[in-house]
Design a protein around this motif. Structure first.
Motif, PDB file in Angstrom:
ATOM      1  N   ALA A  86     -23.612 -12.419 -18.138  1.00 61.31           N
ATOM      2  CA  ALA A  86     -24.140 -11.211 -17.060  1.00 61.31           C
ATOM      3  C   ALA A  86     -24.353 -10.005 -17.672  1.00 61.31           C
ATOM      4  O   ALA A  86     -24.716  -9.202 -17.550  1.00 61.31           O
ATOM      5  N   VAL A  87     -23.732  -9.866 -19.129  1.00 57.99           N
ATOM      6  CA  VAL A  87     -23.854  -8.901 -19.606  1.00 57.99           C
ATOM      7  C   VAL A  87     -25.388  -9.336 -20.753  1.00 57.99           C
ATOM      8  O   VAL A  87     -25.891  -8.429 -20.396  1.00 57.99           O
ATOM      9  N   HIS A 106     -19.880  -5.344 -12.634  1.00 53.47           N
ATOM     10  CA  HIS A 106     -18.747  -6.097 -12.311  1.00 53.47           C
ATOM     11  C   HIS A 106     -17.750  -6.806 -13.153  1.00 53.47           C
ATOM     12  O   HIS A 106     -16.809  -7.000 -13.352  1.00 53.47           O
ATOM     13  N   GLY A 107     -18.472  -7.426 -14.772  1.00 55.29           N
ATOM     14  CA  GLY A 107     -17.759  -7.255 -15.901  1.00 55.29           C
ATOM     15  C   GLY A 107     -17.499  -7.557 -17.005  1.00 55.29           C
ATOM     16  O   GLY A 107     -16.621  -7.272 -17.259  1.00 55.29           O
ATOM     17  N   LEU A 108     -17.919  -5.031 -16.960  1.00 57.95           N
ATOM     18  CA  LEU A 108     -17.696  -4.935 -17.790  1.00 57.95           C
ATOM     19  C   LEU A 108     -15.973  -4.521 -17.951  1.00 57.95           C
ATOM     20  O   LEU A 108     -15.855  -4.324 -18.980  1.00 57.95           O
ATOM     21  N   PRO A 109     -15.856  -4.248 -17.015  1.00 54.06           N
ATOM     22  CA  PRO A 109     -13.882  -3.819 -17.246  1.00 54.06           C
ATOM     23  C   PRO A 109     -13.365  -5.264 -16.839  1.00 54.06           C
ATOM     24  O   PRO A 109     -12.241  -4.309 -18.431  1.00 54.06           O
ATOM     25  N   PHE A 110     -13.556  -6.340 -17.379  1.00 58.32           N
ATOM     26  CA  PHE A 110     -12.816  -7.477 -17.664  1.00 58.32           C
ATOM     27  C   PHE A 110     -13.565  -7.102 -19.530  1.00 58.32           C
ATOM     28  O   PHE A 110     -11.657  -7.274 -19.993  1.00 58.32           O
ATOM     29  N   ALA A 155     -15.176  -9.381 -28.664  1.00 54.77           N
ATOM     30  CA  ALA A 155     -16.214  -8.481 -29.525  1.00 54.77           C
ATOM     31  C   ALA A 155     -17.985  -8.910 -29.863  1.00 54.77           C
ATOM     32  O   ALA A 155     -18.964  -8.173 -30.468  1.00 54.77           O
ATOM     33  N   VAL A 156     -17.704 -10.226 -29.466  1.00 61.78           N
ATOM     34  CA  VAL A 156     -19.165 -10.799 -29.477  1.00 61.78           C
ATOM     35  C   VAL A 156     -20.276 -10.045 -28.763  1.00 61.78           C
ATOM     36  O   VAL A 156     -20.997 -11.179 -28.949  1.00 61.78           O
ATOM     37  N   PRO A 207     -24.858  -6.166 -26.596  1.00 65.33           N
ATOM     38  CA  PRO A 207     -25.204  -6.111 -25.216  1.00 65.33           C
ATOM     39  C   PRO A 207     -24.820  -5.536 -24.483  1.00 65.33           C
ATOM     40  O   PRO A 207     -25.028  -4.681 -23.539  1.00 65.33           O
ATOM     41  N   VAL A 208     -23.878  -4.964 -25.206  1.00 65.99           N
ATOM     42  CA  VAL A 208     -22.665  -3.936 -23.631  1.00 65.99           C
ATOM     43  C   VAL A 208     -23.486  -2.709 -24.511  1.00 65.99           C
ATOM     44  O   VAL A 208     -23.975  -1.724 -23.401  1.00 65.99           O
ATOM     45  N   ARG A 209     -23.341  -2.258 -25.541  1.00 62.28           N
ATOM     46  CA  ARG A 209     -24.434  -1.496 -26.322  1.00 62.28           C
ATOM     47  C   ARG A 209     -25.804  -0.964 -25.740  1.00 62.28           C
ATOM     48  O   ARG A 209     -26.571   0.274 -25.336  1.00 62.28           O
TER      49      ARG A 209
END
Length: 292
Positions: free
Chosen positions: A157-158, A165-169, A178-179, A183-185
């Motif tokens: 998803a990231v 919906h997956g970021l809080p997880f 950390a992997v 993409p989170v950034r």
């Protein structure tokens, strides 16, 4: 409403009336109103919600409201584990899993059942494998299932850019995720407010580096605080408190909002005073976190 107002101030005098309402009906049946009761001591509030869960005929809103408040009570909701676990195979499974995860090790008796849901060995009518894995991790301390699902589900998803919906997880996993840092950034520049806010929170939790996250969160709060702050705005304020001193640049803005005569606009209507108290609590808790 008077009882709810007392509860919203943390006044213990509200407890006898709340117990009576929980037993005979009449407690608030929507989540925003129920959340104001979180000002009461968690153990006492959890006992009220346990009574509400055990009362026959509470229906959809009664269950979701009680579970919402029990989740806010955290480990203090441990006496309600059996009552909450009884909702795992129902339409209330998602909320029940959140409560069990917030309770933590005291809910370890549900670990095998949560693992079965997370791995698909058992498929209930309302399966939430990622939430089950998160709850399993919190009640057992073993992140293996949560990590596997984060890699398979949240990671995809990231990478696709549809990850709010997956970021809080991932944020809960912290450095274990950390992997997914890169993409989170990138998602901190996404179009949606929820995605930007959750991405900034997750990035900070994963890396421990608040520098890129704080400006993103500030942009969500100012000038978005228009008298009817959306949930992403309040989530951003809470994150400032979690980050603490490195978020000091947000302090003047939070003080400015607190100083406003009207922090909430007309949409709040009947629950405006109670909602304002909750708003003040969110702001002051954030400032306390920043100021140490």
């Amino acid at each position: 409403m008077t009882v709810l107002a007392l509860a919203g101030t943390g006044d213990l005098c509200a407890l006898p009336a709340l117990h009576s309402l929980a037993e005979h009906g009449g407690l608030p049946c929507n989540r925003p109103e129920a959340r104001v009761m979180a000002a009461l001591p968690p153990a006492e509030l959890a006992a009220v919600m346990r009574t509400k869960l055990r009362r026959d005929g509470d229906g959809y809103h009664g269950n979701t409201t009680a579970l919402e408040v029990l989740a806010l009570c955290g480990p203090a909701a441990a006496p309600a584990v059996d009552d909450v676990a009884g909702r795992l195979g129902t339409q209330f499974a998602y909320d029940a899993m959140r409560v069990l995860g917030r309770i933590g090790p005291a809910a370890a008796v549900t670990a095998d059942r949560l693992a079965a849901y997370a791995t698909g060995r058992v498929t209930p009518a309302h399966p939430y494998p990622r939430r089950a894995a998160w709850a399993h991790w919190n009640v057992t301390g073993d992140p293996a299932l949560a990590l596997a699902l984060a890699l398979d589900v949240c990671g995809a998803a990231v990478r696709s850019g549809t990850a709010s919906h997956g970021l809080p997880f991932l944020a809960d996993l912290g450095p274990l995720a950390a992997v997914h840092t890169t993409p989170v950034r990138r998602l901190m520049d996404a179009p949606g407010a929820w995605t930007r806010t959750y991405a900034a929170h997750a990035y900070w939790r994963i890396t421990g580096d608040p520098e890129p996250a704080v400006p993103v969160l500030l942009a969500e709060v100012d000038p978005a605080w228009d008298g009817d702050p959306a949930l992403p705005v309040r989530e951003a304020v809470r994150t400032f408190g979690e980050i603490g001193a490195p978020a000091v640049s947000a302090a003047p803005l939070l003080h400015r909002i607190l100083a406003q005569e009207e922090r909430l606009g007309r949409p709040w209507r009947g629950v405006r005073i109670l909602a304002d108290r909750a708003c003040v609590r969110t702001l002051t808790d954030a400032l306390e976190g920043i100021n140490g």
